[in-house]
Scaffold this motif. Structure first.
Motif, PDB file in Angstrom:
ATOM      1  N   GLY A 237       0.275  -1.464  -0.058  1.00 42.34           N
ATOM      2  CA  GLY A 237       0.056   0.228   0.018  1.00 42.34           C
ATOM      3  C   GLY A 237       1.173   1.325  -0.067  1.00 42.34           C
ATOM      4  N   LEU A 238       2.158   1.350   0.263  1.00 47.35           N
ATOM      5  CA  LEU A 238       2.402   2.296   0.114  1.00 47.35           C
ATOM      6  C   LEU A 238       3.191   3.271  -1.338  1.00 47.35           C
ATOM      7  N   HIS A 239       3.248   3.771  -1.570  1.00 50.73           N
ATOM      8  CA  HIS A 239       3.809   4.882  -2.691  1.00 50.73           C
ATOM      9  C   HIS A 239       5.633   3.952  -2.653  1.00 50.73           C
ATOM     10  N   ALA A 240       5.504   3.626  -3.725  1.00 52.15           N
ATOM     11  CA  ALA A 240       6.975   3.013  -4.060  1.00 52.15           C
ATOM     12  C   ALA A 240       8.036   3.651  -3.607  1.00 52.15           C
ATOM     13  N   ASN A 241       7.795   5.015  -5.153  1.00 52.16           N
ATOM     14  CA  ASN A 241       9.098   5.519  -4.977  1.00 52.16           C
ATOM     15  C   ASN A 241      10.054   6.642  -4.234  1.00 52.16           C
ATOM     16  N   THR A 242       8.910   6.554  -2.625  1.00 50.03           N
ATOM     17  CA  THR A 242       8.538   7.385  -1.435  1.00 50.03           C
ATOM     18  C   THR A 242       9.778   6.478  -1.032  1.00 50.03           C
ATOM     19  N   GLN A 243       9.740   4.978  -0.968  1.00 49.55           N
ATOM     20  CA  GLN A 243      10.247   4.311  -0.096  1.00 49.55           C
ATOM     21  C   GLN A 243      12.073   4.339  -0.471  1.00 49.55           C
ATOM     22  N   ILE A 244      11.806   3.284  -1.814  1.00 47.06           N
ATOM     23  CA  ILE A 244      13.074   2.777  -2.442  1.00 47.06           C
ATOM     24  C   ILE A 244      14.649   3.994  -2.315  1.00 47.06           C
ATOM     25  N   PRO A 245      14.179   5.103  -2.662  1.00 49.53           N
ATOM     26  CA  PRO A 245      15.217   6.383  -1.919  1.00 49.53           C
ATOM     27  C   PRO A 245      15.676   6.206  -0.708  1.00 49.53           C
ATOM     28  N   THR A 268      17.541  -6.021   4.057  1.00 48.33           N
ATOM     29  CA  THR A 268      15.815  -6.438   3.986  1.00 48.33           C
ATOM     30  C   THR A 268      15.121  -6.064   3.500  1.00 48.33           C
ATOM     31  N   PHE A 269      15.327  -4.978   2.652  1.00 54.26           N
ATOM     32  CA  PHE A 269      14.796  -3.824   1.770  1.00 54.26           C
ATOM     33  C   PHE A 269      14.782  -4.648   0.454  1.00 54.26           C
ATOM     34  N   TRP A 270      15.711  -4.950   0.264  1.00 54.85           N
ATOM     35  CA  TRP A 270      16.108  -5.582  -1.088  1.00 54.85           C
ATOM     36  C   TRP A 270      15.353  -6.585  -1.145  1.00 54.85           C
ATOM     37  N   HIS A 271      15.603  -7.604  -0.296  1.00 54.13           N
ATOM     38  CA  HIS A 271      15.177  -8.506  -0.833  1.00 54.13           C
ATOM     39  C   HIS A 271      13.767  -8.502  -0.614  1.00 54.13           C
ATOM     40  N   LEU A 272      13.360  -7.746   0.300  1.00 55.61           N
ATOM     41  CA  LEU A 272      11.627  -7.860   0.018  1.00 55.61           C
ATOM     42  C   LEU A 272      10.943  -7.721  -1.538  1.00 55.61           C
ATOM     43  N   GLU A 288       2.463   3.148  -9.661  1.00 55.73           N
ATOM     44  CA  GLU A 288       2.501   3.226  -8.389  1.00 55.73           C
ATOM     45  C   GLU A 288       3.148   3.570  -6.706  1.00 55.73           C
ATOM     46  N   HIS A 289       2.629   1.879  -6.663  1.00 56.30           N
ATOM     47  CA  HIS A 289       2.400   1.934  -4.953  1.00 56.30           C
ATOM     48  C   HIS A 289       2.614   0.099  -5.026  1.00 56.30           C
ATOM     49  N   PHE A 290       3.466  -0.217  -3.979  1.00 55.56           N
ATOM     50  CA  PHE A 290       3.664  -1.525  -3.474  1.00 55.56           C
ATOM     51  C   PHE A 290       1.855  -2.272  -3.768  1.00 55.56           C
ATOM     52  N   HIS A 291       1.689  -3.093  -4.058  1.00 57.05           N
ATOM     53  CA  HIS A 291       0.845  -3.941  -4.215  1.00 57.05           C
ATOM     54  C   HIS A 291       1.072  -5.384  -3.072  1.00 57.05           C
ATOM     55  N   ASP A 292       0.093  -6.131  -2.744  1.00 66.43           N
ATOM     56  CA  ASP A 292      -0.031  -6.773  -2.217  1.00 66.43           C
ATOM     57  C   ASP A 292       0.682  -8.482  -2.821  1.00 66.43           C
ATOM     58  N   ALA A 293       1.983  -9.049  -2.221  1.00 67.94           N
ATOM     59  CA  ALA A 293       3.267  -9.129  -2.991  1.00 67.94           C
ATOM     60  C   ALA A 293       2.602 -11.063  -2.747  1.00 67.94           C
ATOM     61  N   ARG A 294       1.077 -10.838  -2.074  1.00 69.77           N
ATOM     62  CA  ARG A 294       0.366 -12.380  -2.912  1.00 69.77           C
ATOM     63  C   ARG A 294      -0.337 -12.887  -3.647  1.00 69.77           C
ATOM     64  N   PHE A 308       9.405   3.594 -13.890  1.00 70.11           N
ATOM     65  CA  PHE A 308      10.781   3.747 -14.125  1.00 70.11           C
ATOM     66  C   PHE A 308      11.981   4.502 -12.924  1.00 70.11           C
ATOM     67  N   CYS A 309      11.537   5.409 -12.566  1.00 70.60           N
ATOM     68  CA  CYS A 309      12.451   6.208 -11.384  1.00 70.60           C
ATOM     69  C   CYS A 309      12.363   4.213  -9.914  1.00 70.60           C
ATOM     70  N   ASN A 310      11.516   3.430 -10.341  1.00 69.59           N
ATOM     71  CA  ASN A 310      12.093   2.319  -8.762  1.00 69.59           C
ATOM     72  C   ASN A 310      13.099   1.849  -9.533  1.00 69.59           C
ATOM     73  N   THR A 311      13.037   1.248 -10.587  1.00 74.03           N
ATOM     74  CA  THR A 311      14.230   0.471 -10.945  1.00 74.03           C
ATOM     75  C   THR A 311      15.555   1.269 -11.143  1.00 74.03           C
ATOM     76  N   TYR A 312      15.847   2.967 -11.228  1.00 71.23           N
ATOM     77  CA  TYR A 312      16.586   3.608 -11.423  1.00 71.23           C
ATOM     78  C   TYR A 312      17.189   3.285  -9.899  1.00 71.23           C
ATOM     79  N   ASN A 313      16.220   4.196  -9.217  1.00 72.96           N
ATOM     80  CA  ASN A 313      16.482   4.047  -7.625  1.00 72.96           C
ATOM     81  C   ASN A 313      17.291   2.686  -6.718  1.00 72.96           C
ATOM     82  N   MET A 314      16.702   1.284  -7.015  1.00 73.11           N
ATOM     83  CA  MET A 314      16.779  -0.028  -6.952  1.00 73.11           C
ATOM     84  C   MET A 314      17.928  -0.379  -7.034  1.00 73.11           C
TER      85      MET A 314
END
Length: 726
Positions: A237-245, A268-272, A288-294, A308-314
């Motif tokens: 539920g979190l905005h992904a590219n807010t968290q990755i940086p 831990t974040f990287w593995h998740l 732009e958000h992390f959905h339920d991983a299940r 794309f921003c997400n992958t660059y920051n990953m």
């Protein structure tokens, strides 16, 4: 692993080298005076040219200038282009002039930014609320781009002026931060702030100043850090590219402070994300958000796939982790992201950048235009194409030169007096040649990565003779006496292999070597293919095609017409294919059920998901007394006062509002274009989702404000998606 400086690696003829040249032309098409216009406006200096539009005049004024500083630095290092360096130096000089005119060290393009930040020195909740209000568009995120651009300009070129400017900017903030207590500071971090912890950690490393490292720790946002330290996945539920940086910053803060707890959180974040939330191309997130991983249904269903921003920051996070301790899976992820999401996200001819790469079968992606589109993914795209491939090809591990990626490149920096050259054409051919050319004969070890998908290097030879190599984690090591002109040759298996979605659901992608394969699915209705300057031009709004007539693959079946995904542009495409182990009729019925939303999508004039940052920004959200609720991977908004958005209404006859009832009684007035269309009251009843339609009558304006007002002393119900329907 120690990675090599970008200016010591040269890409050779290949799609990767061509991407750098295309990126250079795109960057040079941007007018520095227009990019810096917001900075001069905020400093009270006369503009040399009008600023750009799109996101550059909507509250994120100046963010692309920060990205451009980074991009020009990387492009100069990667190509030696003199014009890139001239423009970089000119922009830095202009920023120095703006900083001097502002006084106190501040420099930025945010509308009213200096006063906005300095108000925080009152340690007042109202100032924090104002920073995160709908009247401002993520000011810290914007200012971070200036910080990072100046840091990169110094780190890459060695110039001292950008370091002087950014240190003065950092010191300006420290004087404010010293007057903010920890609780108020933490509340400030609830609004997206980019990688400010990373910026201060990098400054601490560059300058040795402990106060910068301490500030990196203050910016580390305990609301995200603490669950990671407990090993918990609280990302849904979190905005992904807010968290990755933030995670990038945790890794660099560990380096700056010596506190390995930050490194554990970053890991831990990287593995998740990589192991549970990443699709075949190396990207993650929906809308732009992390959905339920299940449940990866949203990934397959939605037109707004990985950002794309997400992958660059990953990739930034992956590199920092690899610098601390190399693990094979870090290089495997970097290769996946670079060969697929990065390479596919720039048009090879006109250079336009991609925001969302949809994983929905038979959809498409749209591209920016240099003078019109100034999205976040334009900024990260400018940076990524300049650096991503070259900085990963070579490295030094345990004192030995290492070859990490098999793409055409050369360097003389992995070991003094030794030139390495890689020749490869993956995935078209599995043949790889690594030329080892010392100036004189000498003994050393050469590390060659073994990709996880390969399992081994086939027929490993030096100068045509089989050679013995020792095994290392994810690699083999050849130790021998090397002579000028030596050639290492081997093969990599390029057989097509299948890979399911991370949740194990019956959708399958195909890969050959490092490359994801896809099939073209026609060129009809590519609406907005080259995006205009509208706020939502980055979304591929063309019609969604049905699932029901997709071919259903049986085990071991490979679809026809596959080619590297990164080669497909200006076309619809399919990456993920439905599969069935036997009962095709049941699987066909499941696909038919997924098509239930097609009629709704076709009837939609405009839609906005309240609680999601970018849709709200695109629709001019405004509100007081409002808060966001996250329930599972869905976000909602409530208000005790009022909230509104502006929506497209041309041809719309119905407003559909999705409500979520709450435990207490709620009430709300609904206005469209200042006309009351409904008053709703709901008795307490937690968790019921209601879609309610409101007739709008005849033809009206092309846009209208949709406003929700709490009444009778009660809060509003939670409001989710709004749709204007034909």
């Amino acid at each position: 692993m120690e990675f090599l400086p970008l200016d010591r690696v040269r890409l050779l003829e290949s799609p990767f080298a061509r991407a750098v040249e295309t990126d250079l032309q795109y960057a040079l098409a941007l007018d520095p005076d227009r990019l810096l216009s917001p900075f001069r406006r905020e400093a009270g200096l006369p503009a040399r040219a009008p600023g750009y539009g799109n996101w550059e005049d909507s509250g994120l004024d100046g963010h692309i200038a920060g990205h451009q500083l980074s991009a020009l630095s990387f492009l100069w290092a990667a190509t030696g282009d003199a014009e890139a360096r001239r423009r970089l130096d000119a922009m830095i000089a202009d920023l120095a002039e703006c900083q001097l005119a502002n006084g106190g060290g501040y420099v930025g393009g945010i509308p009213g930014g200096q006063a906005l930040f300095e108000a925080l020195a009152t340690d007042d909740d109202a100032a924090v609320a104002n920073l995160g209000s709908s009247e401002h568009w993520v000011p810290w995120y914007n200012l971070h781009k200036t910080f990072q651009g100046l840091i990169d300009a110094h780190a890459v070129t060695g110039a001292q002026e950008p370091l002087r400017i950014v240190a003065a900017l950092a010191d300006w903030w420290l004087r404010i931060a010293d007057r903010i207590d920890d609780a108020t500071f933490e509340r400030m971090l609830d609004t997206e702030f980019g990688g400010m912890n990373d910026a201060f950690a990098l400054l601490a490393t560059l300058t040795g100043r402990a106060e910068y490292a301490a500030q990196a720790e203050r910016f580390s946002h305990r609301a995200v850090l603490d669950p990671l330290l407990r090993g918990e996945d609280a990302l849904t539920g979190l905005h992904a590219n807010t968290q990755i940086p933030k995670a990038v910053g945790y890794a660099s803060t560990a380096q700056a402070t010596g506190d390995d707890s930050y490194l554990r959180a970053a890991d831990t974040f990287w593995h998740l994300v990589v192991e549970h939330r990443t699709v075949a191309i190396g990207g993650n997130s929906v809308r732009e958000h992390f959905h339920d991983a299940r449940d990866f249904t949203p990934m397959i269903d939605d037109r707004e796939g990985p950002e794309f921003c997400n992958t660059y920051n990953m990739l930034k996070l992956t590199r920092t982790l690899a610098e601390h301790a190399l693990r094979p899976e870090l290089l495997d992820y970097a290769e996946r992201a670079i060969f697929n999401h990065v390479l596919a996200s720039q048009h090879p001819q006109h250079g336009g950048f991609v925001y969302f790469t949809s994983m929905r079968p038979r959809h498409y992606r749209v591209y920016s235009q240099a003078q019109l589109g100034f999205w976040c993914c334009v900024g990260t795209g400018l940076e990524a194409q300049a650096r991503s491939a070259a900085e990963w090809v070579f490295g030094i591990e345990d004192g030995s030169p290492a070859v990490n990626l098999y793409l055409p490149a050369e360097t003389d920096a992995a070991l003094p007096g030794v030139r390495l050259r890689v020749q490869a054409d993956l995935p078209r051919s599995g043949d790889v040649v690594v030329s080892v050319d010392p100036t004189t004969a000498r003994r050393f070890s050469l590390r060659l990565r073994v990709p996880a998908w390969a399992g081994a290097l086939i027929d490993l030879q030096v100068n045509g003779r089989t050679v013995q190599a020792s095994d290392a984690a994810g690699a083999v090591v050849i130790e021998r006496d090397w002579h000028p002109g030596d050639r290492v040759t081997f093969g990599l298996p390029i057989e097509v292999r299948a890979e399911r979605l991370p949740d194990g659901s019956p959708w399958q992608a195909f890969l050959a070597g490092p490359s994801v394969l896809a099939a073209r699915s026609g060129e009809a209705h590519l609406d907005g293919l080259r995006a205009d300057d509208s706020r939502m031009g980055h979304i591929a709004h063309g019609p969604l095609l049905p699932f029901v007539d997709l071919p259903i693959l049986s085990p071991g079946e490979v679809p026809a017409g596959l080619e590297p995904f990164a080669d497909i542009h200006d076309s619809r495409y399919t990456v993920y294919w439905p599969t069935a182990d036997g009962d095709v009729a049941t699987r066909r019925a499941e696909l038919r059920d997924l098509d239930d939303g097609l009629a709704l999508d076709a009837a939609t004039v405009d839609a906005v998901a309240l609680g999601e940052q970018q849709p709200e920004s695109d629709h001019a959200f405004a509100g007081t007394g409002s808060e966001v609720l996250t329930i599972g991977d869905r976000r909602w908004r409530t208000t005790t006062e009022r909230m509104s958005v502006r929506m497209q209404t041309s041809g719309a006859r119905i407003l559909r509002v999705r409500y979520l009832t709450r435990s207490q009684s709620t009430a709300v007035l609904v206005h469209v274009a200042d006309v009351l269309v409904a008053e709703e009251r709901f008795a307490g009843g937690e968790g019921e989702v209601l879609d309610i339609d409101y007739e709008l009558g005849g033809q009206g304006p092309t846009t209208a404000e949709v406003r929700f007002t709490a009444v009778a002393g009660l809060p509003s119900p939670a409001v989710g998606t709004l749709r204007m329907l034909r």
